[in-house]
Design an enzyme around this catalytic site. Structure first.
Site, PDB file in Angstrom:
ATOM      1  N   CYS A   1       0.853  -1.200   0.000  1.00 48.59           N
ATOM      2  CA  CYS A   1       0.000   0.000   0.000  1.00 48.59           C
ATOM      3  C   CYS A   1       0.888   1.249   0.000  1.00 48.59           C
ATOM      4  O   CYS A   1       1.869   1.313   0.750  1.00 48.59           O
ATOM      5  CB  CYS A   1      -0.885  -0.006   1.242  1.00 48.59           C
ATOM      6  SG  CYS A   1      -1.840   1.521   1.386  1.00 48.59           S
TER       7      CYS A   1
ATOM      8  N   GLU B   1       3.476  -6.208   8.385  1.00 51.69           N
ATOM      9  CA  GLU B   1       3.781  -4.795   8.095  1.00 51.69           C
ATOM     10  C   GLU B   1       4.951  -4.311   8.956  1.00 51.69           C
ATOM     11  O   GLU B   1       5.867  -3.644   8.473  1.00 51.69           O
ATOM     12  CB  GLU B   1       2.555  -3.903   8.340  1.00 51.69           C
ATOM     13  CG  GLU B   1       2.880  -2.438   8.030  1.00 51.69           C
ATOM     14  CD  GLU B   1       1.781  -1.451   8.391  1.00 51.69           C
ATOM     15  OE1 GLU B   1       0.591  -1.794   8.300  1.00 51.69           O
ATOM     16  OE2 GLU B   1       2.135  -0.320   8.769  1.00 51.69           O
TER      17      GLU B   1
ATOM     18  N   SER C   1      -6.663  -9.506  11.627  1.00 51.11           N
ATOM     19  CA  SER C   1      -6.612  -8.211  10.932  1.00 51.11           C
ATOM     20  C   SER C   1      -6.376  -7.113  11.966  1.00 51.11           C
ATOM     21  O   SER C   1      -7.167  -6.929  12.887  1.00 51.11           O
ATOM     22  CB  SER C   1      -7.940  -7.991  10.195  1.00 51.11           C
ATOM     23  OG  SER C   1      -8.191  -6.616  10.049  1.00 51.11           O
TER      24      SER C   1
HETATM   25 FE1  SF4 Z   1      -3.256   1.063   3.144  1.00 54.23          FE
HETATM   26 FE2  SF4 Z   1      -3.541  -0.658   5.159  1.00 54.23          FE
HETATM   27 FE3  SF4 Z   1      -4.459   1.831   5.392  1.00 54.23          FE
HETATM   28 FE4  SF4 Z   1      -5.673   0.171   3.768  1.00 54.23          FE
HETATM   29  S1  SF4 Z   1      -5.537  -0.043   5.977  1.00 54.23           S
HETATM   30  S2  SF4 Z   1      -5.100   2.300   3.279  1.00 54.23           S
HETATM   31  S3  SF4 Z   1      -3.945  -1.063   3.011  1.00 54.23           S
HETATM   32  S4  SF4 Z   1      -2.308   1.226   5.144  1.00 54.23           S
END
Ligand code: SF4
Length: 316
Positions: free
Chosen positions: A96, A126, A225
């Site tokens: 991302c 991450e 998550s």
């Molecule tokens: Fe990016 Fe993760 Fe935020 Fe979604 S939750 S915008 S994938 S950083």
């Protein structure tokens, strides 16, 4: 019973982009496509992509040479990236862009001889990818998760110190830690714009609005998550009846569902809309007199471009 729907809920721009990248790669190159770690943290997304020919893999050593490898939305360390090139894997990077922002901050700290502190969850992909942007052998990056960890830090030069955070935490979690850090290291430099991403912030604002009017909350998202968990943690502290569920199949196990007069429903940034809809339908079917209300919330218009080189793969 009143059913209130959080707004926004479910997929963010980074998750949509990552899933799109995998689907386009499958269509363009055929199966199998390898993805390092889960592309996003949702069991339904993973099962669906697996059925299409995607192989999720934690150990790139076991991927056959020349295969297509996608790095997940959570990002990856420089070491794994280099290893993939050495293995002559064809790389597509679905990290991302907001995780990349944190990568750049860590990379800058590393190159500028600053030590760095990352507030994050240990062993989360991450966090591992972000820590792995720091390559300065003479300095150090520290991962902390709590105020207790702050007290254990042994910083060599408090005047050359930078701070970063994982993108999917909550301000409730990080603010007390940051306050303590500032007390001990007043010169610590933090990013101009928060590392917690827009999608995490917006979903947390939305769930706080739900808490004002609902006497129970259901968070739809997978147990691993991070941003779904943060939503659940926020609700758990405020009300007696809240739960994190992966799908509508868990609804029958919720004992308090018959007792409450209102239910707020929200979902983490990696939860597909189809699953959220099934949850809403199943709750609604329990009682024909339900009133479903969509909350007014922050409009999200953010779209991330696909990588330009999706067709021109980086080859080792
Ligand atoms: Fe990016 Fe993760 Fe935020 Fe979604 S939750 S915008 S994938 S950083």
């Amino acid at each position: 019973m009143n059913i209130f729907l959080a707004n926004p809920r479910g997929f963010c721009a980074g998750v949509k982009r990552a899933i799109n990248i995998v689907i386009i790669a499958l269509k363009t190159y055929g199966k199998p496509i390898y993805v390092n770690h889960e592309i996003v943290h949702n069991t339904h997304v993973i099962k669906n992509l697996e059925s299409m020919g995607v192989i999720f893999n934690k150990n790139i050593n076991s991927i056959p040479e020349g295969s297509i490898l996608i790095f997940s939305a959570h990002g990856t360390s420089k070491y794994i990236y280099k290893k993939a090139i050495e293995k002559k894997l064809k790389i597509i990077d679905a990290t991302c862009p907001l995780v990349k922002k944190v990568h750049k901050e860590v990379s800058y700290a590393s190159k500028s001889n600053f030590e760095a502190i990352l507030i994050g969850t240990s062993k989360h992909p991450e966090t591992e990818g972000t820590l792995g942007q720091y390559t300065n052998k003479n300095k150090k990056i520290y991962l902390i998760e709590s105020i207790r960890d702050v007290l254990k830090l042994k910083i060599r030069n408090p005047k050359k110190l930078m701070l970063m955070t994982q993108t999917t935490l909550s301000f409730e979690k990080i603010n007390p830690i940051i306050k303590k850090l500032y007390k001990i290291y007043p010169k610590i430099i933090k990013p101009k714009k928060s590392d917690i991403c827009y999608a995490t912030i917006n979903r947390q604002i939305a769930v706080k609005n739900l808490l004002k009017i609902s006497d129970s909350i259901i968070v739809v998202g997978s147990k691993h998550s991070s941003n779904s968990n943060q939503l659940f943690q926020i609700t758990k502290k405020k009300i007696k009846y809240s739960i994190l569920i992966d799908s509508e199949k868990e609804i029958n196990n919720i004992k308090w569902i018959e007792k409450v007069e209102s239910i707020g429903i929200t979902a983490g940034a990696s939860t597909p809309n189809t699953i959220i809809e099934k949850v809403i339908q199943k709750i609604n079917n329990k009682n024909k007199k339900n009133k479903i209300q969509e909350m007014v919330g922050i409009q999200e218009n953010i779209k991330f471009h696909l990588p330009k080189d999706l067709k021109k793969l980086k080859c080792g």
